[in-house]
Design a protein around this motif. Structure first.
Motif, PDB file in Angstrom:
ATOM      1  N   ASP A 134       0.435  -1.257   0.353  1.00  0.00           N
ATOM      2  CA  ASP A 134       0.339  -0.090  -0.295  1.00  0.00           C
ATOM      3  C   ASP A 134       0.888   1.190   0.166  1.00  0.00           C
ATOM      4  O   ASP A 134       0.436   1.900  -0.510  1.00  0.00           O
ATOM      5  CB  ASP A 134      -1.281  -0.148   1.344  1.00  0.00           C
ATOM      6  N   ILE A 135       2.080   1.116   0.511  1.00  0.00           N
ATOM      7  CA  ILE A 135       2.858   2.436   0.726  1.00  0.00           C
ATOM      8  C   ILE A 135       4.645   2.675   0.851  1.00  0.00           C
ATOM      9  O   ILE A 135       4.693   2.967  -0.355  1.00  0.00           O
ATOM     10  CB  ILE A 135       2.323   3.165   2.158  1.00  0.00           C
ATOM     11  N   SER A 136       4.180   1.181   1.828  1.00  0.00           N
ATOM     12  CA  SER A 136       5.721   1.133   2.161  1.00  0.00           C
ATOM     13  C   SER A 136       7.064   0.834   1.330  1.00  0.00           C
ATOM     14  O   SER A 136       8.204   0.941   0.871  1.00  0.00           O
ATOM     15  CB  SER A 136       6.478  -0.139   3.398  1.00  0.00           C
ATOM     16  N   SER A 137       6.547   0.454   0.009  1.00  0.00           N
ATOM     17  CA  SER A 137       7.405  -0.522  -1.088  1.00  0.00           C
ATOM     18  C   SER A 137       6.351   0.505  -2.526  1.00  0.00           C
ATOM     19  O   SER A 137       7.436   0.113  -3.769  1.00  0.00           O
ATOM     20  CB  SER A 137       7.658  -2.144  -1.091  1.00  0.00           C
ATOM     21  N   ASN A 138       5.596   1.202  -2.161  1.00  0.00           N
ATOM     22  CA  ASN A 138       5.716   2.412  -3.522  1.00  0.00           C
ATOM     23  C   ASN A 138       6.625   2.728  -4.120  1.00  0.00           C
ATOM     24  O   ASN A 138       7.549   3.082  -3.845  1.00  0.00           O
ATOM     25  CB  ASN A 138       4.648   2.957  -3.330  1.00  0.00           C
ATOM     26  N   LEU A 139       6.783   2.556  -5.492  1.00  0.00           N
ATOM     27  CA  LEU A 139       8.185   3.163  -5.737  1.00  0.00           C
ATOM     28  C   LEU A 139       7.444   4.499  -6.975  1.00  0.00           C
ATOM     29  O   LEU A 139       5.764   4.924  -6.921  1.00  0.00           O
ATOM     30  CB  LEU A 139       8.218   2.273  -8.069  1.00  0.00           C
ATOM     31  N   PRO A 140       7.914   5.719  -7.287  1.00  0.00           N
ATOM     32  CA  PRO A 140       9.320   5.998  -7.210  1.00  0.00           C
ATOM     33  C   PRO A 140       9.991   6.111  -5.333  1.00  0.00           C
ATOM     34  O   PRO A 140      11.092   5.901  -5.813  1.00  0.00           O
ATOM     35  CB  PRO A 140       9.697   7.014  -8.229  1.00  0.00           C
ATOM     36  N   PHE A 141       8.901   5.874  -5.128  1.00  0.00           N
ATOM     37  CA  PHE A 141       9.854   6.831  -3.821  1.00  0.00           C
ATOM     38  C   PHE A 141      10.526   5.490  -2.581  1.00  0.00           C
ATOM     39  O   PHE A 141      11.405   6.124  -2.082  1.00  0.00           O
ATOM     40  CB  PHE A 141       8.632   7.243  -2.514  1.00  0.00           C
ATOM     41  N   HIS A 142      10.514   4.489  -2.501  1.00  0.00           N
ATOM     42  CA  HIS A 142      10.342   3.362  -1.884  1.00  0.00           C
ATOM     43  C   HIS A 142      11.110   2.317  -2.281  1.00  0.00           C
ATOM     44  O   HIS A 142      11.089   1.077  -2.520  1.00  0.00           O
ATOM     45  CB  HIS A 142       9.012   2.588  -1.298  1.00  0.00           C
ATOM     46  N   PRO A 143      12.333   2.161  -2.868  1.00  0.00           N
ATOM     47  CA  PRO A 143      13.219   0.929  -3.862  1.00  0.00           C
ATOM     48  C   PRO A 143      14.194   0.725  -2.747  1.00  0.00           C
ATOM     49  O   PRO A 143      14.614   1.026  -1.595  1.00  0.00           O
ATOM     50  CB  PRO A 143      13.711   1.960  -5.036  1.00  0.00           C
ATOM     51  N   PRO A 144      13.786  -0.767  -2.783  1.00  0.00           N
ATOM     52  CA  PRO A 144      15.098  -1.110  -1.768  1.00  0.00           C
ATOM     53  C   PRO A 144      16.149  -1.204  -1.641  1.00  0.00           C
ATOM     54  O   PRO A 144      17.173  -1.756  -0.940  1.00  0.00           O
ATOM     55  CB  PRO A 144      13.962  -3.179  -1.986  1.00  0.00           C
ATOM     56  N   ALA A 145      16.478  -0.622  -3.421  1.00  0.00           N
ATOM     57  CA  ALA A 145      18.394  -0.782  -3.790  1.00  0.00           C
ATOM     58  C   ALA A 145      18.555   0.140  -4.493  1.00  0.00           C
ATOM     59  O   ALA A 145      17.158   0.914  -5.326  1.00  0.00           O
ATOM     60  CB  ALA A 145      18.720  -1.649  -3.778  1.00  0.00           C
ATOM     61  N   LEU A 146      19.304   1.298  -4.633  1.00  0.00           N
ATOM     62  CA  LEU A 146      19.600   1.557  -6.138  1.00  0.00           C
ATOM     63  C   LEU A 146      20.353   1.309  -7.176  1.00  0.00           C
ATOM     64  O   LEU A 146      21.299   0.361  -7.280  1.00  0.00           O
ATOM     65  CB  LEU A 146      20.739   2.928  -5.626  1.00  0.00           C
ATOM     66  N   TYR A 147      20.393   1.583  -8.379  1.00  0.00           N
ATOM     67  CA  TYR A 147      21.025   0.988  -9.153  1.00  0.00           C
ATOM     68  C   TYR A 147      21.909   1.989  -9.740  1.00  0.00           C
ATOM     69  O   TYR A 147      22.088   1.441 -11.278  1.00  0.00           O
ATOM     70  CB  TYR A 147      19.683   0.812 -10.536  1.00  0.00           C
ATOM     71  N   LYS A 148      22.437   2.590  -9.340  1.00  0.00           N
ATOM     72  CA  LYS A 148      23.086   3.351 -10.226  1.00  0.00           C
ATOM     73  C   LYS A 148      24.392   4.174  -9.383  1.00  0.00           C
ATOM     74  O   LYS A 148      23.643   4.265  -7.668  1.00  0.00           O
ATOM     75  CB  LYS A 148      23.378   4.920 -10.804  1.00  0.00           C
ATOM     76  N   GLU A 149      25.615   3.477  -8.901  1.00  0.00           N
ATOM     77  CA  GLU A 149      26.616   3.357  -8.091  1.00  0.00           C
ATOM     78  C   GLU A 149      26.322   6.023  -7.291  1.00  0.00           C
ATOM     79  O   GLU A 149      25.779   5.709  -7.800  1.00  0.00           O
ATOM     80  CB  GLU A 149      28.027   4.151  -8.621  1.00  0.00           C
ATOM     81  N   LEU A 150      26.364   5.305  -6.463  1.00  0.00           N
ATOM     82  CA  LEU A 150      26.064   7.090  -4.966  1.00  0.00           C
ATOM     83  C   LEU A 150      26.663   7.610  -5.948  1.00  0.00           C
ATOM     84  O   LEU A 150      27.887   7.910  -5.960  1.00  0.00           O
ATOM     85  CB  LEU A 150      26.129   6.838  -3.739  1.00  0.00           C
ATOM     86  N   PRO A 151      25.832   9.405  -5.641  1.00  0.00           N
ATOM     87  CA  PRO A 151      27.196  10.359  -6.621  1.00  0.00           C
ATOM     88  C   PRO A 151      28.509  11.224  -5.762  1.00  0.00           C
ATOM     89  O   PRO A 151      27.845  10.491  -4.489  1.00  0.00           O
ATOM     90  CB  PRO A 151      26.465  11.475  -6.920  1.00  0.00           C
ATOM     91  N   ILE A 152      29.078  11.511  -6.042  1.00  0.00           N
ATOM     92  CA  ILE A 152      30.311  11.721  -5.197  1.00  0.00           C
ATOM     93  C   ILE A 152      29.724  13.080  -4.816  1.00  0.00           C
ATOM     94  O   ILE A 152      30.433  14.237  -4.266  1.00  0.00           O
ATOM     95  CB  ILE A 152      31.414  11.474  -5.595  1.00  0.00           C
ATOM     96  N   THR A 153      29.276  14.036  -5.722  1.00  0.00           N
ATOM     97  CA  THR A 153      28.026  15.369  -5.403  1.00  0.00           C
ATOM     98  C   THR A 153      27.683  16.036  -6.033  1.00  0.00           C
ATOM     99  O   THR A 153      26.526  14.611  -6.395  1.00  0.00           O
ATOM    100  CB  THR A 153      29.855  15.999  -6.778  1.00  0.00           C
ATOM    101  N   LYS A 154      27.241  16.846  -5.445  1.00  0.00           N
ATOM    102  CA  LYS A 154      25.315  17.225  -5.964  1.00  0.00           C
ATOM    103  C   LYS A 154      25.547  17.206  -7.723  1.00  0.00           C
ATOM    104  O   LYS A 154      26.524  17.600  -7.765  1.00  0.00           O
ATOM    105  CB  LYS A 154      25.373  18.131  -5.355  1.00  0.00           C
ATOM    106  N   ASN A 155      24.185  17.683  -7.553  1.00  0.00           N
ATOM    107  CA  ASN A 155      23.789  18.124  -8.831  1.00  0.00           C
ATOM    108  C   ASN A 155      23.367  17.211  -9.508  1.00  0.00           C
ATOM    109  O   ASN A 155      23.761  16.926 -10.788  1.00  0.00           O
ATOM    110  CB  ASN A 155      24.484  18.685  -9.667  1.00  0.00           C
ATOM    111  N   VAL A 156      22.328  16.588  -9.280  1.00  0.00           N
ATOM    112  CA  VAL A 156      22.306  15.405 -10.118  1.00  0.00           C
ATOM    113  C   VAL A 156      20.708  15.187 -11.383  1.00  0.00           C
ATOM    114  O   VAL A 156      20.292  16.813 -10.606  1.00  0.00           O
ATOM    115  CB  VAL A 156      21.235  14.084  -8.927  1.00  0.00           C
TER     116      VAL A 156
END
Length: 628
Positions: free
Chosen positions: A504-526
Motif C-alpha cells: 500500500d505504501i512502504s514499497s511504492n515506487l518511485p519513493f521506496h526502492p529497496p536498492a539503488l541501481y547506480k553508484e551513489l553520486p560523489i557530488t551534488k547536482n544530480v
C-alpha cells in the motif's frame, strides 16, 4: 528466476520436507497420509502420540469436544494432565535456529506443528502468487505505457491500471502525488515505519554529525544546537548497513535529523548524511533532485531495516515464548488456547524466510543492495544484540517512551503520531479483553502464583528457551501485560510495517526502492533521479516480493483483527466472562474499522496530519494473527 516460481518451489519443498520428517519420527503404524488433506493427516499423526489417556496433547488439534478450559490448580492438576505435558516435553523440542534468531521446533510434535503451519500458509500464498504472476504478465504487455521509466514521474504510471490482483486497493491516497513533500517523508517515520526514529536527549546523547548553522536556521528556524537543547531534534541511524556484504546494487548507510518546527508543530526532515563515498550531507536547501534522491536513499535503508526489524521484534520474540508455553501448559489451559489462536502460522515463517529470502540467489539477493545471508545475520543481530528480542522492555508504551516519542520529559509532544493513535485504540481493546479473561480465571494474584503450569512457563521461557527479557508472572496484571503483548506483536506491531501495508505504501515506487541501481553520486547536482531507480524487470520482482507478504484476500473475512478472539470453537470452552469480552472487542473493532475506512483528506490536504491517507491498522484489513 521469477519470484513466484521460486516461492512456489520453496513452499512445496518445505511442505514435503515437513511431511517426510514427521513420518520419520512417528511410529510407522501411526502415519496415514491422506494426500487430499495433508493437514488432517498431520494432525492425526500428532494425536497418535497420546499414550496417556488424555484427549488433548497436541496444540494443533481441531477437536474441541472435551470439557471447558481450566487453569492448573487443585484437582485440575491431574495426573493425566501432567502426563500429557510430559509427552509434549518429550516430543516438542528446541532445535537449532531456522533462518536465524532463537530456537526452532523439532521432535515429533514440533515437526508436525511446523508442517501444519506450512500447509496453512501455502493455502494463503497460492492465490497470492497466482494473481501476482498474472499481474506481472499483463504489466509487461503494457510496458510501453511507462515511457521506459526514464523519469521519476514515469514510475507513477505503473499503478493506475496494473497489479489489481496484487494490490486491489491501489497505493494509499497521496502516495503517487504527494511523495515529494517533506511532510510525507517525515510522517512515514511516525506511521508506516515507526521503529527507528528517536528524540535526542541533550542530557545523555551527543550530536552525531553537524552542518552549518546558516543552513540549519533556514530549514529549521534554529541552529542544530538549539534544536537539540530544546528537545526538538530527532535522529534515525542506519549506519550499521555500511559494511554489509553487497550485491551488484547500491545503498547508502544514512543517518538523519528530523525536528519539530516551532511555530507549526510539524515533524519535518532537517538533514540526511549518506556515510558512503564522499559522505555528502543533504538538506531541503539542496536542489529538488538532490534532496529527493537523499530521501530515497534513506527510504532504501529504512526498507532494509524495517523488514528485518519486524522479523526479529515480532515473529522471533513470540515464536520462542510460545514454544516455551507449548512445552509447559496443558492443552486444557485457557492461556495456551488463547496463544494458539494468536500464533496461527507462526512456525511457517522462519523456514519460509530462510528458503525464499535468505538463500543465495533468492529474493534478497535479487532486489536488495546486501545479500540474503547478510539479511539473516542482520536479523539475528537485531534480535540478540540490538534490543529487538527483548520481551518486557518492548511493551507497547514502554518502547515508545524509551525513544522519547510519547510522554517525553523534555521537548514538545508530537502533534500527530498516527501509529500510536491507531495502535493505542487497538491495544486498549486488547488489554481490556485480556483483563477480563485473566480476572475471570484467576480470582487473585495468589491464584496466578499457585498455577503450577503458568509458573513452569515462566521458568521454561527464562531458562531452557532462553527467551530474552521474559518477565516473571506473579500478579494478574503481569499476566494481562504478557498476553496483551502477544496480541500486540501479532497484530498492530507487525501489520504496521508488513502484510498489506507493504504494498500500500512502504514499497511504492518511485519513493521506496529497496536498492539503488547506480553508484551513489560523489557530488551534488544530480540531473535525473530515475537513473538510480529499478529497471522494469526489477520493478516486477519487487512487486512479486511484496505480494508474497500481502494478504488482500483476507480483507473482510473472519481472518481479520475484528475476529482476533472471535473463535467459536475456542470460546465455547471458555467461561461466560471471556465470551462477553470477546463480543465487546469485536464490536469495538468494527466501530474503529468504520472510522479508519472513512478517512480522507481534510481542507488542508492532510489526513492525521499527513499528506497521505494511512489505513494499515483498519481492523477489517489487518489480519488477527502474525501470518507473514
Amino acid at each position: 528466476m521469477h519470484v513466484q516460481y521460486f516461492v512456489a518451489k520453496a513452499l512445496a519443498a518445505l511442505l514435503l520436507q515437513s511431511i517426510h520428517a514427521t513420518a520419520a519420527v512417528l511410529p510407522r503404524q501411526s502415519v496415514s497420509v491422506d494426500s487430499s488433506n495433508p493437514a488432517d493427516a498431520l494432525l492425526r499423526a500428532v494425536k497418535s502420540l497420546d499414550t496417556t489417556g488424555a484427549k488433548h496433547v497436541d496444540n494443533v488439534t481441531t477437536d474441541h469436544s472435551v470439557s471447558t478450559f481450566t487453569i492448573a490448580q487443585g484437582s485440575n492438576s491431574s495426573l493425566s494432565r501432567s502426563s500429557a505435558i510430559d509427552v509434549k516435553r518429550l516430543n516438542f523440542l528446541y532445535g537449532p535456529p531456522v533462518g536465524g534468531g532463537p530456537y526452532f521446533p523439532t521432535g515429533a510434535l514440533g515437526t508436525a506443528r511446523v508442517a501444519a503451519d506450512t500447509v496453512a500458509i501455502q493455502l494463503d500464498e497460492v492465490p497470492q502468487l497466482t494473481g501476482s504472476a498474472l499481474d506481472n504478465t499483463e504489466a509487461t504487455l503494457k510496458s510501453s505505457q511507462y515511457d521506459g521509466l526514464d523519469t521519476v514521474g514515469d514510475y507513477t504510471k505503473l499503478y493506475p491500471d496494473n497489479f489489481e490482483r496484487t494490490l486491489p486497493g491501489r497505493p494509499v491516497p497521496g502516495a503517487l502525488t504527494n511523495f515529494t513533500q517533506d511532510l510525507f517523508f517525515s510522517m512515514e517515520r511516525l506511521s508506516n515505519s515507526p521503529y527507528q526514529v528517536r528524540r535526542l536527549d541533550p542530557s545523555t546523547d551527543t550530536l552525531q554529525f553537524r552542518f552549518d548553522d546558516s543552513t540549519a536556521k533556514k530549514v529549521g528556524g534554529s541552529t542544530l544546537d538549539s534544536l537539540f537543547q530544546t528537545g526538538r531534534l530527532f535522529y534515525a541511524d542506519y549506519r550499521d548497513q555500511a559494511e554489509l556484504p553487497k550485491t551488484t546494487r547500491y545503498g547508502a548507510a544514512c543517518d538523519a535529523y528530523f525536528y519539530i518546527e516551532e511555530s507549526s508543530g510539524d515533524f519535518l526532515p532537517l538533514a540526511i548524511r549518506t556515510n558512503v563515498g564522499t559522505n555528502l550531507i543533504y538538506t531541503p536547501e539542496d536542489s529538488p533532485n538532490d534532496w529527493l534522491l537523499a530521501k530515497i536513499m534513506l527510504n532504501a535503508n529504512d526498507f532494509w531495516f524495517a523488514q528485518w526489524m519486524h522479523l526479529a521484534q515480532t515473529h522471533e520474540v513470540v515464536q520462542i515464548a510460545y514454544m516455551a508455553a507449548i512445552r509447559t501448559l496443558s492443552e486444557q489451559h485457557p492461556v495456551l488456547a488463547l496463544l494458539n489462536r494468536l500464533m496461527f502460522e507462526v512456525f511457517a515463517i522462519q523456514p519460509l524466510a530462510q528458503v525464499v529470502l535468505f538463500t543465495p540467489g533468492a529474493v534478497v539477493d535479487q532486489i536488495f543492495p546486501y545479500t540474503g545471508l547478510a539479511a539473516q545475520d542482520y536479523t539475528t543481530n537485531l534480535y540478540k544484540n540490538k534490543g529487538a528480542g527483548r520481551f518486557k522492555s518492548n511493551y507497547f508504551q514502554a518502547e515508545l517512551q524509551s525513544r522519547g516519542l510519547i510522554d517525553s520529559s523534555f521537548g514538545p509532544a508530537l502533534k500527530h503520531f498516527p501509529f500510536y493513535k491507531d495502535a493505542s485504540i487497538i491495544f486498549s481493546a486488547q488489554k481490556a479483553f485480556m483483563r477480563s479473561f485473566v480476572e475471570s480465571y484467576y480470582a487473585s494474584s495468589a491464584a496466578v502464583k499457585a498455577d503450577g503450569e503458568l509458573q513452569a512457563w515462566v521458568e521454561e521461557a527464562q531458562g531452557p528457551a532462553e527467551a530474552i527479557d521474559f518477565p516473571s508472572i506473579s500478579t494478574t496484571s503481569d499476566l494481562v501485560d504478557v498476553l496483551t503483548h502477544f496480541a500486540h506483536l501479532a497484530s498492530t506491531a507487525h501489520h504496521t510495517v508488513n502484510t498489506n501495508e507493504l504494498l500500500d505504501i512502504s514499497s511504492n515506487l518511485p519513493f521506496h526502492p529497496p536498492a539503488l541501481y547506480k553508484e551513489l553520486p560523489i557530488t551534488k547536482n544530480v540531473s535525473n533521479v530515475a537513473e538510480y531507480l529499478p529497471p522494469f524487470d526489477k520493478v516486477l520482482t519487487q512487486m512479486s516480493t511484496g505480494a508474497l507478504f500481502a494478504r488482500p484476500k483476507l480483507v473482510g473475512t473472519d481472518r481479520t483483527l475484528i475476529h482476533q478472539f472471535d473463535d467459536e470453537a475456542m470460546l465455547s470452552r471458555m467461561n461466560a466472562e471471556t465470551r462477553a469480552a470477546a463480543a465487546t472487542f469485536k464490536r469495538e473493532m468494527e466501530a474503529f474499522s468504520s472510522e479508519v475506512n472513512s478517512r480522507a483528506f481534510d481542507a488542508d490536504g492532510l489526513s492525521q496530519g499527513m499528506p497521505f491517507v494511512w489505513q494499515a491498522l483498519d481492523p477489517n484489513v489487518a489480519p488477527y494473527s502474525i501470518t507473514t
